[in-house]
Each structure stands twice: as structure tokens, then as C-alpha cells.
Design a protein around this motif. Structure first.
Motif, PDB file in Angstrom:
ATOM      1  N   ARG A  10     -37.664   0.562 108.970  1.00 23.00           N
ATOM      2  CA  ARG A  10     -38.626   1.221 108.079  1.00 23.00           C
ATOM      3  C   ARG A  10     -39.354   2.316 108.858  1.00 23.00           C
ATOM      4  NH1 ARG A  10     -43.550  -2.123 106.553  1.00 23.00           N
ATOM      5  NH2 ARG A  10     -44.336  -1.052 108.373  1.00 23.00           N
ATOM      6  N   VAL A  41     -34.079  -7.617 105.560  1.00 23.56           N
ATOM      7  CA  VAL A  41     -34.103  -7.301 104.131  1.00 23.56           C
ATOM      8  C   VAL A  41     -33.624  -8.498 103.309  1.00 23.56           C
ATOM      9  CG1 VAL A  41     -33.113  -5.789 102.345  1.00 23.56           C
ATOM     10  CG2 VAL A  41     -33.724  -4.851 104.581  1.00 23.56           C
ATOM     11  N   ARG A  42     -32.533  -9.108 103.755  1.00 21.16           N
ATOM     12  CA  ARG A  42     -31.989 -10.284 103.066  1.00 21.16           C
ATOM     13  C   ARG A  42     -31.079 -11.028 104.035  1.00 21.16           C
ATOM     14  NH1 ARG A  42     -29.958  -5.778 100.998  1.00 21.16           N
ATOM     15  NH2 ARG A  42     -27.744  -5.338 101.206  1.00 21.16           N
ATOM     16  N   GLU A  79     -30.004   0.697 106.378  1.00 15.10           N
ATOM     17  CA  GLU A  79     -29.773  -0.740 106.348  1.00 15.10           C
ATOM     18  C   GLU A  79     -28.482  -1.014 107.107  1.00 15.10           C
ATOM     19  OE1 GLU A  79     -29.820  -2.606 102.515  1.00 15.10           O
ATOM     20  OE2 GLU A  79     -31.911  -2.077 102.153  1.00 15.10           O
ATOM     21  N   VAL A 100     -29.148  -8.748 106.756  1.00 16.99           N
ATOM     22  CA  VAL A 100     -29.208  -7.289 106.605  1.00 16.99           C
ATOM     23  C   VAL A 100     -30.595  -6.851 107.022  1.00 16.99           C
ATOM     24  CG1 VAL A 100     -29.077  -5.362 104.976  1.00 16.99           C
ATOM     25  CG2 VAL A 100     -27.474  -7.295 104.772  1.00 16.99           C
ATOM     26  N   TRP A 101     -30.626  -5.907 107.950  1.00 14.26           N
ATOM     27  CA  TRP A 101     -31.861  -5.376 108.496  1.00 14.26           C
ATOM     28  C   TRP A 101     -32.059  -3.933 108.045  1.00 14.26           C
ATOM     29  CZ3 TRP A 101     -35.372  -7.763 111.876  1.00 14.26           C
ATOM     30  CH2 TRP A 101     -35.003  -9.038 112.313  1.00 14.26           C
ATOM     31  N   THR A 102     -33.280  -3.451 108.141  1.00 11.53           N
ATOM     32  CA  THR A 102     -33.586  -2.057 107.941  1.00 11.53           C
ATOM     33  C   THR A 102     -34.501  -1.596 109.054  1.00 11.53           C
ATOM     34  OG1 THR A 102     -34.354  -0.383 106.348  1.00 11.53           O
ATOM     35  CG2 THR A 102     -35.639  -2.388 106.487  1.00 11.53           C
ATOM     36  N   ARG A 112     -34.051   5.449 105.243  1.00 15.97           N
ATOM     37  CA  ARG A 112     -34.341   4.087 105.688  1.00 15.97           C
ATOM     38  C   ARG A 112     -33.018   3.341 105.769  1.00 15.97           C
ATOM     39  NH1 ARG A 112     -38.934   0.014 103.224  1.00 15.97           N
ATOM     40  NH2 ARG A 112     -38.191  -1.841 104.291  1.00 15.97           N
TER      41      ARG A 112
END
Length: 145
Positions: free
Chosen positions: A142, A79-80, A117, A138-140, A115
Motif C-alpha cells: 500500500r 489481502v487474503r 498485489e 496474497v499481499w499488497t 498498488r
């Protein structure tokens, strides 16, 4: 096939940089970037972009180890990311990525239809043990596989 072998086979950038996946568990991953002149910066150490790729790859390895069983129903996506370069990196460097939340907690959110994070913290070190960089990705997960 190990997670490291899978990433080396499917992620061209990991192959290009000759990343070495040394350890991968559901809680941490250790990945090394060999000292290669083609990827040096203007002061003779690994280029910042190569170190970023090293850290992001280590974070991806721990995410796959922790959430590989969820791939049929969710896609892991970064994500970032943020990186801080702390000391001059020279020679080979190693990234250690650590999952920032318990995997069961993340999967529980996915089970609820959310979802989730979650952060992965990474330290990048020289051979002498000095921390040359710190990174967070930072991961998610989906939903929808």
C-alpha cells in the motif's frame, strides 16, 4: 537484527508460538513451529490456527526480505489467504514460503503509482517430509508508507 529476530520481537503471535525463522531470502523463507502441547488440537497435532499462523508468518518473512527497501514508501499488507489441510500434522512442522512474482515486477508497479498485489505460496511439512498443508497469501504494497 535478522528478519526472523525482528518478527519475533515485533509480532506477539510469532513469539507466543515460539516460531523459529530458519531461512529468509528475497525469494523464500523457512519457518518452523516446534511441537508444543499447549498448541495441540483434539488429535494431538498442531492446531489449525497455529499452522495458519506459521504459514502467514513465513509469507511475511519473505515479503519483508523482498520489499524491505520499500518500507519508507509502502506498507506490506496481507489481502487474503487460503489454506488447505492435506494430511494430519504431528510433531514439529515447517513452512516454506515462496514469492510468487519477481520482486522487480512488483516494485515497477509501485513506481507507476499502482498498488501491486502478489501471491506467496506456502507448503507446510512434517519432519518426514509429507506435505500437511498448502497455503497462499496474497499481499499488497500500500503506497504511503
Amino acid at each position: 537484527m535478522t528478519i526472523g529476530e525482528m518478527l519475533a520481537a515485533t509480532v506477539p503471535m510469532a513469539r507466543t508460538l515460539n516460531l523459529e525463522f530458519l531461512e529468509t531470502t528475497t525469494e523464500r523463507a523457512v519457518v518452523s513451529l516446534p511441537d508444543q502441547g499447549d498448541y495441540h488440537n483434539h488429535v494431538g497435532g498442531p492446531h489449525a490456527g497455529a499452522m495458519f499462523t506459521l504459514g502467514e508468518s513465513a509469507s511475511g518473512a519473505v515479503v519483508l526480505a523482498a520489499f524491505g527497501e520499500q518500507l519508507a514508501r509502502a506498507v506490506p499488507l496481507a489481502v487474503r489467504a487460503e489454506i488447505a489441510y492435506r494430511k494430519l500434522a504431528m510433531g514439529p512442522v515447517t513452512a516454506t514460503a515462496t514469492l510468487g512474482r519477481p520482486a522487480a515486477e512488483v516494485v515497477a508497479e509501485l513506481d507507476e503509482g499502482r498498488r501491486p498485489e502478489f501471491p506467496v505460496s506456502i507448503e507446510i511439512r512434517r519432519e518426514d517430509g509429507a506435505v500437511t498443508g498448502e497455503m497462499t497469501v496474497v499481499w499488497t504494497l500500500r503506497p504511503g508508507g
